[in-house]
Design an enzyme around this catalytic site. Structure first.
Site, PDB file in Angstrom:
ATOM      1  N   ASP A   1       1.624 -10.929   2.908  1.00 44.19           N
ATOM      2  CA  ASP A   1       2.966 -10.344   2.975  1.00 44.19           C
ATOM      3  C   ASP A   1       3.731 -10.939   4.153  1.00 44.19           C
ATOM      4  O   ASP A   1       4.227 -10.219   5.003  1.00 44.19           O
ATOM      5  CB  ASP A   1       2.849  -8.819   3.114  1.00 44.19           C
TER       6      ASP A   1
ATOM      7  N   ALA B   1       4.014   2.804   4.801  1.00 44.33           N
ATOM      8  CA  ALA B   1       3.535   3.700   5.844  1.00 44.33           C
ATOM      9  C   ALA B   1       4.680   4.193   6.715  1.00 44.33           C
ATOM     10  O   ALA B   1       5.763   3.627   6.716  1.00 44.33           O
ATOM     11  CB  ALA B   1       2.521   2.962   6.714  1.00 44.33           C
ATOM     12  N   ARG B   2       4.372   5.272   7.416  1.00 39.29           N
ATOM     13  CA  ARG B   2       5.296   5.715   8.453  1.00 39.29           C
ATOM     14  C   ARG B   2       4.777   5.185   9.779  1.00 39.29           C
ATOM     15  O   ARG B   2       3.579   5.163  10.026  1.00 39.29           O
ATOM     16  CB  ARG B   2       5.360   7.232   8.520  1.00 39.29           C
TER      17      ARG B   2
ATOM     18  N   LYS C   1       9.976   4.421  11.985  1.00 39.90           N
ATOM     19  CA  LYS C   1      10.612   4.100  10.711  1.00 39.90           C
ATOM     20  C   LYS C   1       9.653   4.345   9.560  1.00 39.90           C
ATOM     21  O   LYS C   1       8.447   4.465   9.764  1.00 39.90           O
ATOM     22  CB  LYS C   1      11.091   2.658  10.682  1.00 39.90           C
ATOM     23  N   GLN C   2      10.220   4.446   8.380  1.00 37.56           N
ATOM     24  CA  GLN C   2       9.387   4.554   7.198  1.00 37.56           C
ATOM     25  C   GLN C   2       9.460   3.239   6.444  1.00 37.56           C
ATOM     26  O   GLN C   2      10.498   2.877   5.901  1.00 37.56           O
ATOM     27  CB  GLN C   2       9.856   5.708   6.317  1.00 37.56           C
ATOM     28  N   GLY C   3       8.389   2.522   6.477  1.00 36.12           N
ATOM     29  CA  GLY C   3       8.353   1.262   5.754  1.00 36.12           C
ATOM     30  C   GLY C   3       8.037   1.518   4.297  1.00 36.12           C
ATOM     31  O   GLY C   3       8.134   2.646   3.829  1.00 36.12           O
TER      32      GLY C   3
END
Lengths: 374, 234
Positions: free
Chosen positions: B141, B26-27, B21-23
């Site tokens: 986070d 980052a990927r 996934k692409q957060g």
């Protein structure tokens, strides 16, 4: 057909707009401009508004080619904003509403921005980045959180499913308002809160940038000529940003650096924009990743900054998302946005009775029960 | 030359790996590294920001993430193992926690009948956070997506792991820890409707497990008050 007239005067702009079923018929406004290096004081701003509001109202009716009898509802900004200008605007709205015998409707300023943004861009369910002066003053203590407004919907399960995913407030209308008494992450020092921007110093004032047409615009122009990137504090915590570090940094370092010619005012503007916008874009991206959102809508004064739009656009492209940005005629506070939000609310059956037609300096977006969306 | 070589290897690896996934930052790829199931977190350059700023942020966060993970492991807090780090392409090779789900998915998929299980999870989260804060590590986070649940072999007790330390930092201030919890509270309650009681359990377990919890919880209350809108009185 529903015609709504909107009065906006929460800050240094006074505007009257008329909207008929999604069409903006007229939207004149005036701006109270102060000398470079100064902010606008509430009482003086109100005085300015008092002086021009009737002229603006006449213009609005003339440009729309309407008579008072054609209006269905009078909407005005209930808050958030500066007290004195809000009172002035509300007073006129109340008066015409009674003169014309039309219902009155108090509107949340930020909802106005959002609804206008949705109208102009036709974005349906975007992540909204609200960047405006009032928002930050209003919400300074509760900043930059992502409110997933599905949470709103829980309050009113049946009707209310506002799907605004909003990141608010971040940093404010043109830079004049990096008022940063905001930072709850820090101890004491910046928690003074509640001061109007006049007393809070800010970069535009430190660098003495002209307020005409707006400091933000002038910073943008100066930034274009800046070349050297000066490193500034960068603080992102989750989906939260903090600007206080930048403010004190600029206050302390700017004079020295400018004095010793290490950098120019243009460089500072450039670096300021690069840093602040990077933070904004980053938290927006975080919010999008968190909510699986594929649309971004920027509203509020800074929304018309082309560099911010460019950066946001690049970010969206990298994620395969879409960016919606409105142009300055709708980004900057105006009457039509209040009319548009009022139009939606009026159609959903909202009316403000005369005894309830007060104003408030603090009025959070998530206090509004959104009943006009399904 | 050597740098280029690793870089090439990394790129080659990523090409053969599967993009998970692409957060926001980052990927995340999944693949196999030295025969082990591996997750690669690639902080790719963000074109929207100034190159100098981008390089600095990306580097700092990669370093911080690795450091914090090591600190956690030393303190006995469950986090994925770091296999390899490449500071030129900003890739972290991490242990792939096979068969894990995020706490977020776990809570969302749980039925009301499993309230007991959820309470166990909440207690576990409280414990692990207490341990982390006692190490003076602030996550920065905290969300339920940044916690993984791993089923033990058989039907043994599930293990809880923390991930995504990119915004973490070292601080002993109760204020920072309080804000850390506040960030989690907001994320928790907005992601999972009607879980106020569950979060209360989490906090209780936090208080019970941490040695310095008293001041932190006090700060949390303060931050909450700061966060709430005061009505227009005066």
């Amino acid at each position: 057909m529903t015609v709504v007239i909107g009065f906006e005067g929460s800050a240094n702009k006074i505007g009257v707009g008329i909207v008929r079923d999604g069409v903006v018929l007229s939207n004149p406004r005036r701006t109270y401009i102060t000398p470079p290096g100064q902010g606008f004081l509430p009482s003086e701003t109100a005085k300015h508004h008092r002086g021009v509001i009737l002229t603006v109202l006449k213009e609005a009716l003339q440009q729309a080619g309407l008579k008072p009898a054609d209006i269905d509802c009078v909407a005005y900004t209930k808050g958030p904003g500066m007290g004195a200008p809000l009172v002035t605007t509300a007073l006129v709205a109340r008066t015409v509403s009674q003169l014309w015998g039309k219902p009155l409707l108090g509107v949340n300023h930020c909802i106005g921005h959002i609804e206008m943004g949705r109208l102009v861009t036709r974005a349906n369910n975007p992540t909204v980045l609200v960047i405006a002066l009032q928002d930050i003053r209003e919400e300074r203590l509760d900043r930059a959180r992502v409110r997933i407004c599905d949470k709103l919907s829980r309050k009113n399960l049946v009707k209310l499913r506002a799907k605004i995913r909003e990141i608010s407030p971040c940093f404010c209308k043109p830079f004049k308002t990096i008022i940063v008494p905001i930072n709850y992450h820090q101890n004491g020092r910046h928690s003074s809160g509640g001061k109007l921007p006049r007393t809070g110093s800010n970069p535009a004032r430190v660098i003495k940038i002209s307020n005409d047409p707006s400091p933000g615009y002038n910073i943008e122009q100066m930034a274009k000529r800046g070349k050297q990137y000066v490193e500034l504090p960068y603080t992102v915590k989750g989906m939260d940003v903090s600007f206080s570090g930048i403010l004190s940094y600029i206050e302390e370092a700017a004079h020295k650096m400018l004095g010793s010619r290490q950098c120019t005012a243009e460089d500072l503007c450039f670096s300021l924009q690069e840093t602040l916008f990077a933070m904004l874009v980053e938290i927006t991206e975080r919010a999008m990743a968190h909510c699986n959102s594929q649309e971004v809508l920027i509203v509020g004064g800074v929304g018309c900054n082309l560099r911010l739009q460019e950066m946001m656009g690049t970010m969206c492209k990298e994620r395969g998302a879409r960016l919606f940005a409105t142009d300055e005629s709708f980004c900057i506070d105006n009457g039509a946005m209040i009319a548009q939000a009022g139009w939606e609310m009026f159609r959903a059956g909202h009316v403000t009775e005369l005894p309830d037609s007060w104003i408030t300096q603090r009025f959070r977006t998530d206090e509004v029960e959104v009943t006009w969306r399904d | 030359m050597a740098v280029e070589k690793t870089n090439n290897h990394v790129l080659h690896f990523l090409r053969s790996a599967e993009l998970l996934k692409q957060g926001a930052e980052a990927r995340v790829y999944r693949g196999e590294f030295l025969g082990k199931p591996t997750v690669v977190k690639e902080r790719f350059p963000k074109l929207y920001r100034h190159p100098t700023l981008d390089e600095k942020l990306t580097h700092r966060r990669t370093v911080q993430e690795v450091r914090s993970i090591l600190r956690c492991r030393k303190a006995g807090i469950s986090v994925p193992v770091v296999y390899f780090v490449d500071y030129t392409s900003h890739c972290i090779f991490l242990e792939d926690i096979v068969g894990s789900v995020t706490v977020r998915d776990y809570i969302n998929s749980a039925h009301t009948s499993e309230a007991k299980n959820l309470e166990v999870v909440a207690r576990k989260i409280g414990e692990i956070l207490a341990k982390m804060h006692d190490e003076d590590l602030v996550h920065g986070d905290l969300t339920t997506s940044n916690m993984l649940m791993k089923r033990g072999p058989g039907c043994g007790e599930a293990d809880l792991l923390l991930i995504d330390f990119g915004l973490s930092y070292i601080s002993a201030l109760p204020e920072d820890k309080g804000v850390d919890l506040y960030v989690l509270e907001k994320a928790f309650l907005s992601t999972h409707p009607n879980t106020e009681a569950l979060f209360e359990t989490l906090l209780k377990s936090y208080s019970a497990s941490s040695k310095k919890s008293q001041t932190v919880i006090k700060k949390l209350d303060e931050v909450r008050l700061r966060g709430r809108k005061r009505s227009m009185v005066g």
